[in-house]
Design a protein around this motif. Structure first.
Motif, PDB file in Angstrom:
ATOM      1  N   PHE A 295       0.838  -1.202   0.000  1.00  0.00           N
ATOM      2  CA  PHE A 295       0.000   0.000   0.000  1.00  0.00           C
ATOM      3  C   PHE A 295       0.875   1.255   0.000  1.00  0.00           C
ATOM      4  O   PHE A 295       1.986   1.253   0.527  1.00  0.00           O
ATOM      5  CB  PHE A 295      -0.886   0.038   1.251  1.00  0.00           C
ATOM      6  CG  PHE A 295      -2.121  -0.814   1.171  1.00  0.00           C
ATOM      7  CD1 PHE A 295      -3.141  -0.519   0.275  1.00  0.00           C
ATOM      8  CD2 PHE A 295      -2.272  -1.918   2.007  1.00  0.00           C
ATOM      9  CE1 PHE A 295      -4.291  -1.291   0.220  1.00  0.00           C
ATOM     10  CE2 PHE A 295      -3.415  -2.696   1.954  1.00  0.00           C
ATOM     11  CZ  PHE A 295      -4.431  -2.395   1.055  1.00  0.00           C
ATOM     12  N   GLY A 296       0.370   2.355  -0.563  1.00  0.00           N
ATOM     13  CA  GLY A 296       0.975   3.661  -0.364  1.00  0.00           C
ATOM     14  C   GLY A 296       1.795   4.218  -1.503  1.00  0.00           C
ATOM     15  O   GLY A 296       2.115   5.410  -1.501  1.00  0.00           O
ATOM     16  N   SER A 297       2.140   3.397  -2.507  1.00  0.00           N
ATOM     17  CA  SER A 297       2.955   3.898  -3.603  1.00  0.00           C
ATOM     18  C   SER A 297       2.162   4.858  -4.489  1.00  0.00           C
ATOM     19  O   SER A 297       0.995   4.617  -4.806  1.00  0.00           O
ATOM     20  CB  SER A 297       3.464   2.738  -4.464  1.00  0.00           C
ATOM     21  OG  SER A 297       4.088   3.221  -5.637  1.00  0.00           O
ATOM     22  N   GLU A 298       2.808   5.959  -4.894  1.00  0.00           N
ATOM     23  CA  GLU A 298       2.172   6.883  -5.823  1.00  0.00           C
ATOM     24  C   GLU A 298       1.999   6.262  -7.210  1.00  0.00           C
ATOM     25  O   GLU A 298       1.250   6.778  -8.038  1.00  0.00           O
ATOM     26  CB  GLU A 298       2.998   8.168  -5.919  1.00  0.00           C
ATOM     27  CG  GLU A 298       2.996   8.985  -4.634  1.00  0.00           C
ATOM     28  CD  GLU A 298       3.906  10.197  -4.695  1.00  0.00           C
ATOM     29  OE1 GLU A 298       4.492  10.450  -5.777  1.00  0.00           O
ATOM     30  OE2 GLU A 298       4.033  10.890  -3.669  1.00  0.00           O
ATOM     31  N   HIS A 299       2.702   5.161  -7.445  1.00  0.00           N
ATOM     32  CA  HIS A 299       2.618   4.477  -8.748  1.00  0.00           C
ATOM     33  C   HIS A 299       1.755   3.224  -8.685  1.00  0.00           C
ATOM     34  O   HIS A 299       1.690   2.468  -9.662  1.00  0.00           O
ATOM     35  CB  HIS A 299       4.025   4.125  -9.239  1.00  0.00           C
ATOM     36  CG  HIS A 299       4.942   5.309  -9.305  1.00  0.00           C
ATOM     37  ND1 HIS A 299       4.686   6.408 -10.088  1.00  0.00           N
ATOM     38  CD2 HIS A 299       6.096   5.583  -8.651  1.00  0.00           C
ATOM     39  CE1 HIS A 299       5.652   7.304  -9.932  1.00  0.00           C
ATOM     40  NE2 HIS A 299       6.513   6.823  -9.060  1.00  0.00           N
TER      41      HIS A 299
ATOM     42  N   ALA B 104       7.458   7.663  -4.244  1.00  0.00           N
ATOM     43  CA  ALA B 104       7.764   7.884  -5.662  1.00  0.00           C
ATOM     44  C   ALA B 104       8.724   6.835  -6.220  1.00  0.00           C
ATOM     45  O   ALA B 104       9.083   6.890  -7.393  1.00  0.00           O
ATOM     46  CB  ALA B 104       8.354   9.277  -5.861  1.00  0.00           C
ATOM     47  N   SER B 105       9.141   5.871  -5.392  1.00  0.00           N
ATOM     48  CA  SER B 105      10.092   4.856  -5.849  1.00  0.00           C
ATOM     49  C   SER B 105       9.474   3.968  -6.919  1.00  0.00           C
ATOM     50  O   SER B 105       8.380   3.434  -6.737  1.00  0.00           O
ATOM     51  CB  SER B 105      10.569   3.998  -4.673  1.00  0.00           C
ATOM     52  OG  SER B 105      11.296   4.772  -3.750  1.00  0.00           O
TER      53      SER B 105
ATOM     54  N   PHE C 132      19.597  11.817  -6.706  1.00  0.00           N
ATOM     55  CA  PHE C 132      20.351  10.714  -7.291  1.00  0.00           C
ATOM     56  C   PHE C 132      19.440   9.660  -7.921  1.00  0.00           C
ATOM     57  O   PHE C 132      19.799   9.027  -8.909  1.00  0.00           O
ATOM     58  CB  PHE C 132      21.228  10.042  -6.223  1.00  0.00           C
ATOM     59  CG  PHE C 132      22.542  10.726  -5.991  1.00  0.00           C
ATOM     60  CD1 PHE C 132      23.456  10.882  -7.017  1.00  0.00           C
ATOM     61  CD2 PHE C 132      22.872  11.212  -4.738  1.00  0.00           C
ATOM     62  CE1 PHE C 132      24.687  11.510  -6.807  1.00  0.00           C
ATOM     63  CE2 PHE C 132      24.086  11.846  -4.510  1.00  0.00           C
ATOM     64  CZ  PHE C 132      24.995  11.997  -5.545  1.00  0.00           C
ATOM     65  N   SER C 133      18.266   9.456  -7.342  1.00  0.00           N
ATOM     66  CA  SER C 133      17.404   8.375  -7.818  1.00  0.00           C
ATOM     67  C   SER C 133      16.493   8.778  -8.966  1.00  0.00           C
ATOM     68  O   SER C 133      16.000   7.913  -9.689  1.00  0.00           O
ATOM     69  CB  SER C 133      16.558   7.823  -6.673  1.00  0.00           C
ATOM     70  OG  SER C 133      15.715   8.831  -6.150  1.00  0.00           O
ATOM     71  N   SER C 134      16.272  10.096  -9.150  1.00  0.00           N
ATOM     72  CA  SER C 134      15.289  10.487 -10.168  1.00  0.00           C
ATOM     73  C   SER C 134      15.736  11.620 -11.081  1.00  0.00           C
ATOM     74  O   SER C 134      14.922  12.216 -11.774  1.00  0.00           O
ATOM     75  CB  SER C 134      13.969  10.875  -9.482  1.00  0.00           C
ATOM     76  OG  SER C 134      14.154  11.947  -8.589  1.00  0.00           O
ATOM     77  N   TYR C 135      17.049  11.889 -11.138  1.00  0.00           N
ATOM     78  CA  TYR C 135      17.504  13.007 -11.970  1.00  0.00           C
ATOM     79  C   TYR C 135      17.319  12.730 -13.461  1.00  0.00           C
ATOM     80  O   TYR C 135      17.305  13.651 -14.277  1.00  0.00           O
ATOM     81  CB  TYR C 135      18.970  13.359 -11.678  1.00  0.00           C
ATOM     82  CG  TYR C 135      19.983  12.326 -12.116  1.00  0.00           C
ATOM     83  CD1 TYR C 135      20.587  12.398 -13.364  1.00  0.00           C
ATOM     84  CD2 TYR C 135      20.343  11.292 -11.263  1.00  0.00           C
ATOM     85  CE1 TYR C 135      21.520  11.449 -13.755  1.00  0.00           C
ATOM     86  CE2 TYR C 135      21.265  10.347 -11.645  1.00  0.00           C
ATOM     87  CZ  TYR C 135      21.856  10.426 -12.896  1.00  0.00           C
ATOM     88  OH  TYR C 135      22.768   9.481 -13.278  1.00  0.00           O
TER      89      TYR C 135
ATOM     90  N   GLY D 124      11.817  13.611 -11.774  1.00  0.00           N
ATOM     91  CA  GLY D 124      11.546  13.758 -10.353  1.00  0.00           C
ATOM     92  C   GLY D 124      10.388  12.979  -9.782  1.00  0.00           C
ATOM     93  O   GLY D 124      10.328  12.741  -8.583  1.00  0.00           O
ATOM     94  N   ASP D 125       9.436  12.557 -10.620  1.00  0.00           N
ATOM     95  CA  ASP D 125       8.253  11.899 -10.064  1.00  0.00           C
ATOM     96  C   ASP D 125       8.353  10.371 -10.064  1.00  0.00           C
ATOM     97  O   ASP D 125       7.434   9.692  -9.621  1.00  0.00           O
ATOM     98  CB  ASP D 125       6.989  12.328 -10.816  1.00  0.00           C
ATOM     99  CG  ASP D 125       7.025  11.943 -12.293  1.00  0.00           C
ATOM    100  OD1 ASP D 125       8.128  11.629 -12.799  1.00  0.00           O
ATOM    101  OD2 ASP D 125       5.962  11.964 -12.938  1.00  0.00           O
TER     102      ASP D 125
END
Length: 393
Positions: free
Chosen positions: A37-41, A264-265, A230-233, A237-238
């Motif tokens: 639960f909880g992921s924006e994706h 956002a992962s 580092f993770s979304s450049y 960003g999303d």
């Protein structure tokens, strides 16, 4: 019928042996739980990442904690996010899972997470200490603790003597002094050197991009931002597409292995976070942490932390300090924290040495007459504003 059952049992034994030979592990599988639960994706994003982690490592078993989904993975069905957190804790505390990955978690004060990224400059892995949680309400104390937490995470992951750098933030020089005191007291720390010509263990932005240290010490809010960048450049960003997530919560006497993801992962980071959690469990991070805290406490860790919080002579005195007669100041002294800069100036004025504050290319500096440079350095070292190493620009 009996013959068929025997054949099935024999087949299972051979399959188990084959799996053990392939993985090199003859014990039970490492079970990693993940709340979905909880992921924006969406839930499907988490499930796909979990399936990737499971498929690439047969030595682990991924356990989904969330709504019922169409997946071959082991599932523990819960009705909502809150129930998922409770079930996750229950499974951890009972030992039914060895580590857990989740998108939000309230750690107690004293616990914060060590993120793991792949840097764009050189493609090196780097541990960011720390990225969520609060090691201490006191900024400098928190960063000192963060350094120990980062070392623990890196050692658990197989780096025997990790290099350590301190990001050039407010308080960095105080952190440097505290950690070097620990080093002198017997808790050996492998300080790295900046790739820039001026060197030193206080890291610049260039060192971040290149991944110079194995462990980069920072405050948690800055670390959180760094993880996101580092993770979304590459994605705008999303959608966090790179790295291993925000990492495990580490703290003295903390006994749950919980790793954090952002909402956002994306799928790749979900998969990597599960692998990170499995590796920490295999490396027995909780046992290694106990050993590291025993060693660091033996080196006077708690006493050094107490010293950071004391109201010392460095604070502004009630009496006005009058500057000595002005003179030419071409000698420069680096290594003073910006929060202590003006008090350091006054400390020299009290001793009859005229000084001015300034800002060099590597951070705050004090400027004194070159003929009084050595005397000024000795005074500042005695007053604990600097260490004598790397003080002259």
């Amino acid at each position: 019928m009996a013959e068929n059952n025997v054949n099935k049992m024999i087949g299972k034994v051979f399959n188990d042996i084959a799996d053990a030979i392939e993985t090199g592990e003859f014990g039970e599988k490492i079970r990693v739980g993940i709340t979905t639960f909880g992921s924006e994706h969406g839930v499907d994003n988490v499930v796909k990442g979990a399936e990737i982690a499971q498929n690439r490592d047969s030595s682990i078993e991924v356990v989904l904690i969330g709504p019922k989904v169409d997946s071959p993975l082991t599932q523990v069905v819960v009705e909502n996010e809150e129930e998922g957190y409770k079930k996750m804790e229950e499974l951890l505390d009972s030992g039914e899972i060895h580590s857990a990955v989740t998108m939000h978690y309230s750690f107690p004060i004293g616990v914060s997470t060590v993120g793991r990224v792949v840097t764009p400059g050189r493609g090196r892995e780097m541990y960011i200490a720390t990225t969520t949680g609060t090691s201490s309400p006191h900024r400098v104390e928190a960063m000192v603790k963060n350094g120990i937490y980062g070392i623990i995470a890196a050692k658990t992951m197989g780096i025997e003597n990790p290099t350590v750098g301190i990001l050039n933030l407010d308080g960095a020089r105080q952190v440097e002094r505290a950690l070097k005191d620990l080093d002198k007291n017997g808790y050996k720390i492998n300080f790295t050197e900046s790739l820039r010509a001026d060197g030193g263990c206080v890291m610049r932005g260039n060192d971040l991009l290149a991944g110079v240290p194995d462990v980069m010490i920072t405050d948690t809010l800055t670390g959180n931002i760094l993880m996101k960048v580092f993770s979304s450049y590459t994605t705008g960003g999303d959608f966090e597409a790179m790295g291993y997530g925000y990492g495990p919560g580490i703290g003295e006497n903390y006994d749950r292995l919980v790793l954090i993801l952002s909402r956002a992962s994306g799928i790749p980071v979900v998969a990597n976070a599960i692998s990170y959690g499995a590796s920490l469990a295999k490396g027995n991070v909780k046992e290694l942490a106990k050993k590291e805290f025993a060693k660091v406490n033996k080196a006077g860790f708690k006493e050094i932390l107490k010293g950071l919080n004391k109201e010392t002579k460095k604070q502004d005195d009630e009496e006005e300090v009058v500057a000595p007669p002005k003179e030419t100041v071409t000698g420069t002294i680096a290594g003073i924290d910006i929060m202590e800069l003006e008090n350091a100036v006054k400390a020299l004025w009290k001793k009859g040495i005229y000084a001015e504050s300034g800002m060099g290319c590597t951070g705050p500096i004090l400027m004194v007459n070159e003929g009084k440079l050595e005397a000024a350095i000795n005074i500042l070292a005695e007053e604990d504003y600097i260490t004598k190493e790397s003080t002259i620009c």
